[in-house]
Design an enzyme around this catalytic site. Sequence first.
Site, mmCIF file in Angstrom:
data_model
loop_
_atom_site.group_PDB
_atom_site.id
_atom_site.type_symbol
_atom_site.label_atom_id
_atom_site.label_comp_id
_atom_site.label_asym_id
_atom_site.label_seq_id
_atom_site.Cartn_x
_atom_site.Cartn_y
_atom_site.Cartn_z
ATOM 1 C CE LYS A 22 27.935 19.293 -1.381
ATOM 2 N NZ LYS A 22 26.471 19.395 -1.376
ATOM 3 C CG ASN A 23 26.024 20.579 -4.807
ATOM 4 O OD1 ASN A 23 26.002 19.643 -3.997
ATOM 5 N ND2 ASN A 23 25.865 21.839 -4.446
ATOM 6 C CB CYS A 120 16.946 22.349 5.702
ATOM 7 S SG CYS A 120 18.546 22.790 5.007
ATOM 8 N NE ARG A 125 17.788 23.249 0.779
ATOM 9 C CZ ARG A 125 18.935 22.588 0.679
ATOM 10 N NH1 ARG A 125 19.618 22.300 1.764
ATOM 11 N NH2 ARG A 125 19.393 22.200 -0.484
ATOM 12 C CG ASP A 309 25.835 26.508 -2.526
ATOM 13 O OD1 ASP A 309 24.949 26.717 -1.683
ATOM 14 O OD2 ASP A 309 25.799 25.556 -3.330
ATOM 15 N NE ARG A 401 25.844 17.175 4.301
ATOM 16 C CZ ARG A 401 24.577 17.520 4.196
ATOM 17 N NH1 ARG A 401 23.991 18.115 5.208
ATOM 18 N NH2 ARG A 401 23.899 17.260 3.109
HETATM 19 C C1 EPZ Z 1 20.957 22.957 -4.677
HETATM 20 O O1 EPZ Z 1 20.006 22.694 -3.655
HETATM 21 C C2 EPZ Z 1 22.313 22.671 -4.089
HETATM 22 N N1 EPZ Z 1 22.364 21.266 -3.691
HETATM 23 C C3 EPZ Z 1 22.563 23.597 -2.898
HETATM 24 O O2 EPZ Z 1 23.872 23.375 -2.427
HETATM 25 C C4 EPZ Z 1 22.446 25.053 -3.370
HETATM 26 O O3 EPZ Z 1 22.567 25.919 -2.265
HETATM 27 C C5 EPZ Z 1 21.094 25.282 -4.053
HETATM 28 O O4 EPZ Z 1 20.895 24.309 -5.107
HETATM 29 C C6 EPZ Z 1 20.959 26.661 -4.657
HETATM 30 O O5 EPZ Z 1 21.979 26.882 -5.576
HETATM 31 C C7 EPZ Z 1 22.644 20.345 -4.618
HETATM 32 O O6 EPZ Z 1 22.849 20.617 -5.789
HETATM 33 C C8 EPZ Z 1 22.739 18.934 -4.168
HETATM 34 P P1 EPZ Z 1 16.906 24.680 -4.953
HETATM 35 P P2 EPZ Z 1 18.461 22.564 -4.002
HETATM 36 O O7 EPZ Z 1 15.832 23.670 -5.113
HETATM 37 O O8 EPZ Z 1 18.301 22.018 -5.352
HETATM 38 C C9 EPZ Z 1 12.886 26.735 -3.445
HETATM 39 C C10 EPZ Z 1 25.539 23.133 -0.750
HETATM 40 O O9 EPZ Z 1 25.959 23.857 0.199
HETATM 41 N N2 EPZ Z 1 12.179 25.501 -3.850
HETATM 42 O O10 EPZ Z 1 17.556 25.219 -6.171
HETATM 43 O O11 EPZ Z 1 17.828 21.868 -2.869
HETATM 44 C C11 EPZ Z 1 13.843 26.497 -2.270
HETATM 45 O O12 EPZ Z 1 13.176 26.509 -1.030
HETATM 46 C C12 EPZ Z 1 24.058 23.022 -1.031
HETATM 47 O O13 EPZ Z 1 26.283 22.437 -1.459
HETATM 48 C C13 EPZ Z 1 10.806 25.439 -3.779
HETATM 49 O O14 EPZ Z 1 10.145 26.389 -3.343
HETATM 50 O O15 EPZ Z 1 18.027 24.082 -3.996
HETATM 51 C C14 EPZ Z 1 14.832 27.625 -2.417
HETATM 52 O O16 EPZ Z 1 14.316 28.797 -1.859
HETATM 53 C C15 EPZ Z 1 23.174 23.620 0.006
HETATM 54 N N3 EPZ Z 1 10.180 24.274 -4.153
HETATM 55 C C16 EPZ Z 1 14.908 27.783 -3.949
HETATM 56 O O17 EPZ Z 1 13.759 27.129 -4.475
HETATM 57 C C17 EPZ Z 1 10.869 23.207 -4.632
HETATM 58 O O18 EPZ Z 1 10.247 22.192 -4.965
HETATM 59 C C18 EPZ Z 1 16.143 27.174 -4.598
HETATM 60 O O19 EPZ Z 1 16.365 25.870 -4.062
HETATM 61 C C19 EPZ Z 1 12.257 23.289 -4.726
HETATM 62 C C20 EPZ Z 1 12.898 24.458 -4.341
#
Ligand code: EPZ
Length: 424
Positions: A22-23, A120, A125, A309, A401
Site C-alpha cells: 500500500k505504501n 491522527c 504528524r 509499522d 485500509r
Molecule cells: C509513512 O508515514 C507511512 N505512510 C506510515 O505508515 C509509517 O508509519 C511512517 O511512514 C513511518 O515509517 C505512508 O507511507 C503512506 P513520516 P509518514 O513522515 O510519511 C515526523 C501505516 O500504518 N515529521 O516518515 O506520514 C513525524 O511526525 C502508516 O501504513 C515531521 O516532524 O511518516 C514522525 O514523527 C502509518 N515533519 C516522523 O517524522 C514532517 O514534515 C516520521 O514520519 C514530516 C514528518
Amino acid sequence: MDKFLIEGGRPLEGRVTASGAKNAALPAMAASLLTEDLVTLRNVPRVRDISTLRSLLDELGVDSSVTHETHGNRLEIQARKLLNPVAPYELVKQMRASVLVLGPLVARFGHARVSLPGGCAIGARPINLHLKGLEKLGASIKIEHGYIEAQADGLQGAPFRFDTTTVTGTENLLMAATLAAGETVLENAAREPEVEDLADLLQKMGASIEGAGTDTIRIRGVARLHGAEHNIIPDRIEVGTFLVAAAITGGHLILDEVRPDHLTAIIAKLAEAGVRVRVRGPHELEVDGSGSLQAADVTTHEYPGFATDMQAQYMALMTQAGGSAVITETIFENRFLHAFELLSMGADITLDGRRAVVRGKTPLSGAKVQASDLRASASLVLAGLAAEGETLIDRVYHIDRGYERIEENLTKVGAKIRRVSKST
Ligand code: EPZ
C-alpha cells in the site's frame, strides 16, 4: 461498522501470497500526476486507502480504471489535464497520505490547494518538512482556511536537508524535483524500499535520479515525463504481520511473492525471540513458530531498522514470550493505544512515555476490543488468534485500509475468523 469475530487457539498452517505494498502504491499513484501520458501500475493491493486516493484523483479530474488481475489490481491512470487542483478536507482527513498529491500538482500545474490533514491517532504528524522543502524549490506556500495553498511559476532545483527523516516528505520532494529546473539534492532522505520503488517508477517515466534507497538522493530535473508501466513491490509489513501470526499461534507458514531483503530487521528480531524464519529463495520465506518464545527488546527506527509499522504486532507477540521485553517507539509519540486493548485480553504491559514493558508469558483470553489504527488492529487480530475463546474486534475499517482480505488469508491457513456486519 464491521467487526471481526475470532476464535483463537489454532496454529496457522499453509501458504500465503503477499499483496503489493500500500505504501508504495500510494506515491506511485500520485506520481501519475506528473505526466499527461498513461501510467499503468500492477500488483496494486485491494485496500481502502487505494480507493480513497482514487477518489481524490477523480476529484482532481484524472481518469483512472481498475482491472482485477490474478495478483492484485492493475490500475491505469491518465492525468491528461486537471479540472480542479484541490484535495478537499473530506478526503484528506480519511487518509493523510493524500498530501502526496501536493508535490506533483505544484511541479506540473504550478498550483495546488490541499487540505491540512488534522489530528491522527498515533501522533501529531506535522507536514512542515514537505512544505519547507517545496518552498526551497521555489514554491510559495500559504495556509488559509485549513488549506495549503501552493503556487509556483516553475520549480527550481535546490539542495534540501530534512531535519527529521520523513517517508512521504521524501516522496513528495522527490516527485516535485523531477520536473524542477536543474539539480536537487535531498539529504537525510528516507531510505525505505517504498521510496526506492517510487524512484524506479519515476525513472521509467524519464526522470533522472541517483541514490534512492540511500540518505542522499540527487535528482536532475527534466522538462517532461512520459507514461510507464510498473509493478508495485510486495508489502513487507503485511508479510511481517503473517510471520508474527505463525509465531504467535505456534504454526508454520510459507510466504511467497515476498522480498526477504526488505525484512532483514524483522527477521533478525524474530530470530532473537526464538522464531525460526528461513529464506527459501529470492521470493519465499518459511516461518516455523513451534519453538518457545523468549522476550527480546526492540526499538523502532527508520529503515533499515525495525519498522514502527511492526511495533504493535511485535507487542502482541511479546505477550506470549517468556521474560520482559522493552519496546521503545521512536517514530511516533502516541503509538501504544493497542496496549490498552491487549491489557483487557490479559497482557501484562506497563507504559512509560515512549517505552512499553511487556511481561510474558501471560495467557490471553478473548474479549471485546477496539481497533484504533491500522497496525493496532493487526496486533489485536494476532492477539485474538492466540487467545483462548472469542475475541470481537470493533472498528475493523482501520484494518481494511491496509490489509487485503486479511480474514480470507487467515481462514485459508486455518484461522477461525469471520467478519460480522452490523446487520448480522
Ligand atoms: C509513512 O508515514 C507511512 N505512510 C506510515 O505508515 C509509517 O508509519 C511512517 O511512514 C513511518 O515509517 C505512508 O507511507 C503512506 P513520516 P509518514 O513522515 O510519511 C515526523 C501505516 O500504518 N515529521 O516518515 O506520514 C513525524 O511526525 C502508516 O501504513 C515531521 O516532524 O511518516 C514522525 O514523527 C502509518 N515533519 C516522523 O517524522 C514532517 O514534515 C516520521 O514520519 C514530516 C514528518
